[in-house]
Structures are given as C-alpha cells and as structure tokens.
Motif scaffolding. Sequence first.
Motif, PDB file in Angstrom:
ATOM      1  N   MET A   1     -12.769  -3.967   0.762  1.00 42.74           N
ATOM      2  CA  MET A   1     -11.410  -3.816  -0.125  1.00 42.74           C
ATOM      3  C   MET A   1      -9.793  -3.213   0.463  1.00 42.74           C
ATOM      4  O   MET A   1     -10.635  -1.807   0.510  1.00 42.74           O
ATOM      5  CB  MET A   1     -11.269  -3.979  -1.270  1.00 42.74           C
ATOM      6  CG  MET A   1     -10.129  -4.205  -1.930  1.00 42.74           C
ATOM      7  SD  MET A   1     -10.367  -3.731  -3.662  1.00 42.74           S
ATOM      8  CE  MET A   1     -11.107  -5.561  -4.892  1.00 42.74           C
ATOM      9  N   SER A   2      -9.011  -3.822   1.138  1.00 43.17           N
ATOM     10  CA  SER A   2      -8.173  -3.742   1.432  1.00 43.17           C
ATOM     11  C   SER A   2      -7.196  -2.475   0.681  1.00 43.17           C
ATOM     12  O   SER A   2      -6.899  -3.789  -0.914  1.00 43.17           O
ATOM     13  CB  SER A   2      -6.728  -4.401   2.476  1.00 43.17           C
ATOM     14  OG  SER A   2      -5.610  -3.849   2.747  1.00 43.17           O
ATOM     15  N   PHE A   3      -6.379  -1.706   0.433  1.00 42.02           N
ATOM     16  CA  PHE A   3      -5.802  -1.312  -0.270  1.00 42.02           C
ATOM     17  C   PHE A   3      -4.899  -0.466  -0.054  1.00 42.02           C
ATOM     18  O   PHE A   3      -4.709   0.053   1.339  1.00 42.02           O
ATOM     19  CB  PHE A   3      -6.231  -0.185  -1.785  1.00 42.02           C
ATOM     20  CG  PHE A   3      -7.149   0.680  -1.051  1.00 42.02           C
ATOM     21  CD1 PHE A   3      -6.838   1.823  -1.023  1.00 42.02           C
ATOM     22  CD2 PHE A   3      -8.027   0.453  -0.355  1.00 42.02           C
ATOM     23  CE1 PHE A   3      -7.360   3.593  -0.493  1.00 42.02           C
ATOM     24  CE2 PHE A   3      -8.734   2.083   0.157  1.00 42.02           C
ATOM     25  CZ  PHE A   3      -8.390   3.484   1.004  1.00 42.02           C
ATOM     26  N   THR A   4      -3.439   0.109  -0.613  1.00 42.54           N
ATOM     27  CA  THR A   4      -2.594   0.549  -0.383  1.00 42.54           C
ATOM     28  C   THR A   4      -1.512   1.748  -1.313  1.00 42.54           C
ATOM     29  O   THR A   4      -1.898   1.692  -2.614  1.00 42.54           O
ATOM     30  CB  THR A   4      -1.321  -0.782   0.350  1.00 42.54           C
ATOM     31  OG1 THR A   4      -0.900  -0.833  -0.694  1.00 42.54           O
ATOM     32  CG2 THR A   4      -1.339  -1.190   1.603  1.00 42.54           C
ATOM     33  N   LEU A   5      -1.425   2.225  -0.712  1.00 38.27           N
ATOM     34  CA  LEU A   5      -0.745   3.157  -0.969  1.00 38.27           C
ATOM     35  C   LEU A   5       0.994   4.121  -0.809  1.00 38.27           C
ATOM     36  O   LEU A   5       1.045   3.617   0.186  1.00 38.27           O
ATOM     37  CB  LEU A   5      -1.360   4.298  -1.334  1.00 38.27           C
ATOM     38  CG  LEU A   5      -2.770   4.556  -1.820  1.00 38.27           C
ATOM     39  CD1 LEU A   5      -4.390   5.416  -1.282  1.00 38.27           C
ATOM     40  CD2 LEU A   5      -3.719   4.244  -2.771  1.00 38.27           C
ATOM     41  N   THR A   6       1.612   4.995  -2.243  1.00 42.59           N
ATOM     42  CA  THR A   6       2.481   5.637  -2.053  1.00 42.59           C
ATOM     43  C   THR A   6       2.408   6.792  -2.456  1.00 42.59           C
ATOM     44  O   THR A   6       2.039   6.383  -3.569  1.00 42.59           O
ATOM     45  CB  THR A   6       3.437   4.668  -2.554  1.00 42.59           C
ATOM     46  OG1 THR A   6       5.027   4.365  -2.208  1.00 42.59           O
ATOM     47  CG2 THR A   6       3.714   3.918  -3.309  1.00 42.59           C
ATOM     48  N   ALA A   7       3.423   7.749  -1.887  1.00 41.34           N
ATOM     49  CA  ALA A   7       3.557   8.499  -2.666  1.00 41.34           C
ATOM     50  C   ALA A   7       5.233   9.075  -2.715  1.00 41.34           C
ATOM     51  O   ALA A   7       6.099   8.943  -2.185  1.00 41.34           O
ATOM     52  CB  ALA A   7       3.363   9.748  -1.775  1.00 41.34           C
TER      53      ALA A   7
END
Length: 160
Positions: A1-7
């Motif tokens: 599954m694709s996922f995206t993160l942010t900081a």
Amino acid sequence: MSFTLTAEPGDSIQATPLYLESEYSFNVTPTAVQSGFGRLGFTSIALGTLQLEVDIATRRILHLWGLCPRQRWKPAELGYPGAETAVVTVISPDLVPGVSIDAGGLDDWPVEFDERSGWFRAIRAGSGTQENLFLIGTDTAIALSGNNLKSVWIKPKFVD
C-alpha cells in the motif's frame, strides 16, 4: 500500500526506546497510551515485522516496536548524523484502527547496528542515503526523501 508522510517542526515524544533481549523485540516506555495518545485508537506502518506506531486522532508517528532478532542485524558504522526535532504524520491513506499500512516485507527493510555508537537502523532496500532526518522521540528518528519513508533510526536501551 502506498503512503505519504510529512514533517513539521514540533516537540519530540519523551519515550525511551527499548530492545527486549528475551523477546527479540523493540518497545518503548512509557507506552503511547500512558503518554496520552490513542483516544481514537492506533494503527501502524509495517516494515516487515517492525511497526511504526501511528495515533489515529493526530496521524502522528509515535515510535518503533516489533520483532527483530539480533541475528538479523548487519554490523555497520552508522554514527549518528543528527536530526531536526519534528512531528512526522501520515498524510495518506485514510487510517483505520488496528489495520496496518504495509511498507514491505523483511527483504525490503534490511537492518543495521553500530555496536560502537549504539544506533540501529532499518533502511528501505536500495534507498541510498536519506534526505532529511527528523527526531520524533527520545533517540528515535525517521528519514524522509520528500514525503517518502527512507529509514528509521533508534538507539535503544537493552533490557534482559
């Protein structure tokens, strides 16, 4: 599954990473629930048998836990490159309590340990060097390249 993160800039979580020798696994103290998280439950990002715990309400990555026998660790000279304190959150997909986001199996996340410095790293196979390293908790950091997870760093306290 694709996922995206942010900081984003923010305070790190004060929880000590542990390696439980008798269980061949990572954990933390105090737990996420003891730290006030989990009102809507938890999910995780699964890196093989390792998990990045995610609070559903805040979408915040809290800590690393899971099975990881030391026999699997490859010796490495990691040092520690330093990190900016930040809050790393999951942008997408939608989060469901108890349903992990699959980031790949054991072969996708080789693990390394620097005996001298005490740092452990799970790194996405073939990812090269990380772009940005963010300290999310006590001796726990996440490396991102853009919005993609590249590695997880921890310096655990070893417990018999």
